[in-house]
Design an enzyme around this catalytic site. Structure first.
Site, short mmCIF file in Angstrom:
data_model
loop_
_atom_site.label_atom_id
_atom_site.label_comp_id
_atom_site.label_asym_id
_atom_site.label_seq_id
_atom_site.Cartn_x
_atom_site.Cartn_y
_atom_site.Cartn_z
N HIS A 184 1.05 -1.15 -0.03
CA HIS A 184 0.09 0.10 -0.20
C HIS A 184 1.12 1.18 -0.08
O HIS A 184 1.72 1.49 0.92
CB HIS A 184 -1.01 0.03 1.07
N CYS A 185 0.75 2.14 -0.98
CA CYS A 185 1.80 3.26 -1.25
C CYS A 185 1.08 4.34 -0.54
O CYS A 185 0.02 4.81 -1.02
CB CYS A 185 1.77 3.30 -2.66
N ALA A 186 1.79 4.93 0.51
CA ALA A 186 1.39 6.00 1.21
C ALA A 186 1.35 7.28 0.38
O ALA A 186 0.43 8.10 0.60
CB ALA A 186 2.26 6.22 2.52
N ASN A 189 -1.57 6.86 -1.93
CA ASN A 189 -2.73 6.78 -1.23
C ASN A 189 -3.66 5.56 -1.79
O ASN A 189 -4.93 5.63 -2.08
CB ASN A 189 -3.51 8.05 -0.92
#
Ligand SMILES: [Zn+2]
Ligand SMILES: [Zn+2]
Length: 333
Positions: A184-186, A189
């Site tokens: 999950h890429c912060a 998002n």
């Protein structure tokens, strides 16, 4: 409501008595009944796991330097070196921005939840998580040339209430099971999964290239000006301070995306994704297995980069059909 530009998946409306409201339900789109943590835009054509502030920050970190480049450096390069260089820069910038939009705003491969839950089952769910043991499937493991079979766990997700595929995992941020979940890429998002991995890879690769190219052109501006004027470097920097600052920014800004791109090239060549690689570190080196490694680096990379894009299972933009409607929203566990 249909037609709004932003809508959060929040489950279906409750029982409706008004005939007008009842008829409006026939025009609901799938995203309006999506139970996971996602905010949808443009009638479900774009999505984000919450408010996309971090995506805007990333976009600004690309767009602001690019705007300064076009304002201060590109005209000089165009007139004194070659018009082709700003044109190539524009193409890489377009590729980078489009990849950003596709990787941050598209369905990463969300697996639909089980929406047909019986009432008696609901009571069981409220009592606590289901105690369902994972299944295992035997896969062909010829590349290791061993008699011992390799087992892949097929787990049951107690939130989505589905048996998910081997490379899928439930993301807490998205509150959904994601097919081929990488991470999950912060910053974007959004999850990086089966449907947007190649866009993510294209984004970090084109961003690296963009930063390098911008740095090279800006240094070219400074040093070509110094050469033509037979002046000193400090005088050239004073004459083109924005170009010099952009050159430094480009060098520093290329480090992280370049490292990330090399890391993902390494993963793709091994037939792994980020999760599988990190999880394999917990296992003894002799026990590590890569069941999706074809033992051919080119084939491993092509499988990820060039395979047909998978369909969207949830099709958030589509008009909901009768069988897609959830009669009740299950509680999270
Ligand atoms: Zn799940
Ligand atoms: Zn996620």
């Amino acid at each position: 409501m249909p037609g709004s530009t932003e809508e959060r998946g929040s489950g279906p409306p409750g029982p409706v008595q008004n005939p007008e409201i009842e008829s409006s339900r026939h025009h609901l789109r799938n995203y309006q009944m999506f139970p996971g943590h996602a905010t949808f835009y443009l009638k479900g054509h774009f999505q984000s796991a919450g408010k996309p502030f971090s995506v805007l920050v990333v976009f600004a970190a690309i767009a602001v330097p690019a705007g300064l480049f076009f304002g201060f450096t590109a005209p000089w390069i165009w007139n004194n070196i070659s018009p082709s260089l700003p044109i190539v820069f524009s193409y890489i910038l377009l590729l980078c921005v489009m990849s950003l939009v596709r990787s941050a705003g598209s369905d990463p491969g969300i697996l639909p939840r089980n929406i047909h839950i019986e009432t008696s089952d609901t009571e069981k769910r409220e009592a606590g998580p289901l105690n369902i043991a994972p299944l295992s499937v035997t896969v062909n493991c010829r590349q290791y040339d061993e008699d011992r079979p390799l087992y892949l766990p097929i787990n049951y997700c107690t939130v989505c209430r589905i048996w998910r595929p081997a490379r899928a995992i439930h993301c807490r941020d998205c509150d959904s099971c994601i097919d081929f979940m990488d991470h999950h890429c912060a910053w974007l998002n959004n999850c990086i999964g089966a449907r947007n991995y190649r866009y993510f890879f294209c984004f970090i690769l084109s961003l690296s290239l963009l930063e390098y190219f911008m740095a090279a052109l800006c240094f070219l501006h400074v040093f070509a000006w110094r050469h033509r004027k037979s002046s000193t470097t400090s005088a050239a920097v004073r004459c083109a301070p924005v170009s010099f600052a952009l050159a430094i920014y480009g060098v520093l800004g290329s480090i992280y995306p370049t490292a990330l791109a090399l890391y993902h090239i390494f993963l793709m060549s091994r037939g792994e994704n980020t999760r599988e690689f990190l999880r394999s570190r917990r296992v003894n080196k002799l026990e590590r297995r890569r069941p999706y490694d074809t033992r051919n680096i080119r084939r491993n990379v092509l499988y990820v980069v060039c395979a047909p894009r998978r369909i969207s299972y949830i099709r958030p933009w589509a008009i909901a059909e009768e069988g897609d409607r959830r009669l009740e929203k299950p509680s999270s566990q």
